[in-house]
Scaffold this active site. Sequence first.
Site, short mmCIF file in Angstrom:
data_model
loop_
_atom_site.label_atom_id
_atom_site.label_comp_id
_atom_site.label_asym_id
_atom_site.label_seq_id
_atom_site.Cartn_x
_atom_site.Cartn_y
_atom_site.Cartn_z
N SER A 1 -82.44 -26.85 -44.76
CA SER A 1 -81.36 -26.82 -43.79
C SER A 1 -81.83 -27.52 -42.53
O SER A 1 -82.99 -27.44 -42.17
CB SER A 1 -81.01 -25.36 -43.48
OG SER A 1 -80.34 -25.29 -42.24
N GLN B 1 -53.84 -49.99 -66.96
CA GLN B 1 -54.97 -50.51 -66.18
C GLN B 1 -55.61 -49.40 -65.35
O GLN B 1 -56.77 -49.47 -64.99
CB GLN B 1 -54.49 -51.65 -65.28
CG GLN B 1 -55.59 -52.30 -64.46
CD GLN B 1 -55.14 -53.61 -63.86
OE1 GLN B 1 -54.94 -54.59 -64.57
NE2 GLN B 1 -54.94 -53.63 -62.56
N HIS C 1 -69.31 -8.16 -65.86
CA HIS C 1 -68.73 -7.99 -64.51
C HIS C 1 -69.78 -8.18 -63.42
O HIS C 1 -69.65 -7.62 -62.33
CB HIS C 1 -68.08 -6.62 -64.36
CG HIS C 1 -67.19 -6.23 -65.51
ND1 HIS C 1 -65.83 -6.48 -65.52
CD2 HIS C 1 -67.47 -5.66 -66.70
CE1 HIS C 1 -65.32 -6.04 -66.66
NE2 HIS C 1 -66.29 -5.56 -67.41
N LYS D 1 -84.59 -21.92 -44.93
CA LYS D 1 -83.71 -22.17 -46.07
C LYS D 1 -84.31 -23.11 -47.12
O LYS D 1 -84.94 -24.10 -46.80
CB LYS D 1 -82.38 -22.78 -45.60
CG LYS D 1 -81.48 -21.83 -44.84
CD LYS D 1 -81.00 -20.63 -45.64
CE LYS D 1 -79.94 -20.99 -46.66
NZ LYS D 1 -78.68 -21.39 -46.01
N GLU E 1 -75.47 -26.45 -57.21
CA GLU E 1 -74.22 -26.35 -56.43
C GLU E 1 -73.37 -27.60 -56.58
O GLU E 1 -72.15 -27.53 -56.74
CB GLU E 1 -74.54 -26.15 -54.94
CG GLU E 1 -75.09 -24.79 -54.60
CD GLU E 1 -75.48 -24.75 -53.13
OE1 GLU E 1 -74.64 -24.36 -52.32
OE2 GLU E 1 -76.63 -25.11 -52.79
N1 ARG Z 1 -56.46 -55.62 -66.72
C1 ARG Z 1 -55.57 -55.22 -67.74
C2 ARG Z 1 -55.79 -53.74 -68.08
O1 ARG Z 1 -56.78 -53.24 -67.70
C3 ARG Z 1 -55.75 -56.03 -68.96
C4 ARG Z 1 -54.55 -56.09 -69.84
C5 ARG Z 1 -53.46 -56.76 -69.12
N2 ARG Z 1 -52.39 -57.13 -69.96
C6 ARG Z 1 -51.24 -57.57 -69.46
N3 ARG Z 1 -50.34 -57.89 -70.29
N4 ARG Z 1 -51.03 -57.66 -68.17
O2 ARG Z 1 -54.98 -53.09 -68.71
#
Ligand code: ARG
Length: 462
Positions: free
Chosen positions: A281, A326, A160, A287, A294
């Site tokens: 600071s 993606q 604590h 400081k 941090e």
């Molecule tokens: N840039 C795409 C990704 O990062 C690659 C794969 C894309 N495939 C597709 N069928 N559009 O996922």
Amino acid sequence: MSKQTHQTWGGRFTEPTDAFVARFTASVDFDKRLYRHDIMGSIAHATMLAKVGVLTAAERDSIVDGLKQIQAEIEAGTFEWRVDMEDVHMNIEARLTERIGIAGKKLHTGRSRNDQVATDVRLWLRDEIDFILGEIRRLQQGLVELAARETDTIMPGFTHLQTAQPVTFGHHLLAWFENVDRDHARFADLRKRVNRLPLGSAALAGTTYPIDRELVRDLLGFDDVCRNSLDAVSDRDFAIEFCAAAAILLTHLSRFSEELVLWTSSQFNFINLPDRFCTGSSIMPQKKNPDVPELVRGKTGRVNGSLISLLTLMKSQPLAYNKDNQEDKEPLFDAVDTVKGCLRAFADMVPAIEPKREVMREAARRGFSTATDLADYLVKKGVPFRESHEIVGKAVRFGVEQQRDLAQLTLDELRQFSPEIGEDVFAVLTLEGSVNARNHIGGTAPAQVRLAVAEARQRIGG
Ligand code: ARG
């Protein structure tokens, strides 16, 4: 059909991609970072295609050579990344065809960007994990060597955040060693699931060419091939696992950070951090701020954010690949960068921690940290624990009124609370007596900490 359609998939299209849509769907700005692993994967794929007779040896050589030159261009900063080529994969392939002609157009045989990108990310992440494993070990090394110097240094142990019992500083440091050791184990374990080969899965169902996945696996150093093509191209659980392990590691580092922030304050004053890890600071001349801990404490939020992003990204996606995936890269990249930065800062900083032994000792002496030892002493004289707890509570209250610690009371004063107390009580009321008495595996006694240091060194191979 008069308008210029897309270079890669224009066959089916009657108009070019909208300029905004092209930018919106492109990932090259961030996935270009995968170029080395993309090229590595393509070289392995072309090597395999030649081995099974889909490419001629001459075509393979020209592809491999072209890819190596492209890598050199990228590394020299002369490669022109094109947003209209969407991602790292198509940028490199387009440039390959530009350089070597018709053979370049054959590289993508039996492959899809779906298995390609999954392969690239796994290859890239594997390297990053290996680096991170090394950095965790470097941090552990710093902790264990500092612990070795501080096996006998006494500080207050807290519960604590109130003074609880004396502990040795070496013991406290080895607590941090243990929790990052589990982080190391987590990364090492998830690496096994990262290290699987998706290539060969093609878009989702596999491919009609007589591919040799075992050969590609071997060339790229994967432990195994992914066993199901639909799963291989679509799941990103390995990236989620990485972020989960990263979030736990950062949680540990945030706790350690918090202690460093407290300990460097003038209220605790337990340690000094060298100036090179601190900043000043702009307004308050006195400081010296513990910015590094941090900031690490704060960066925990970013990594937690990456974990939540990836979990949410994956949630409810139907099989197999979806463009959603993606979006896996930026959170994963950010988590990797953050973990590496925080580990580096800590691994560099820990060996530079300067303990103020006298201040720690003085703090342990205040706050009645040996009260439990007095209670245990009475139990060993035959007093039931609950009674001895009560007796010691009264003695502590007396000490508080007198502004004296238990060890500073006279034998007569102590005996007012229990006639069982004898001259031998002072041995247990000292700080050394208290820590030395906890002499078992996992205990804080200096003798145990020395054993723990030896065991820890062995564990990290130091
Ligand atoms: N840039 C795409 C990704 O990062 C690659 C794969 C894309 N495939 C597709 N069928 N559009 O996922």
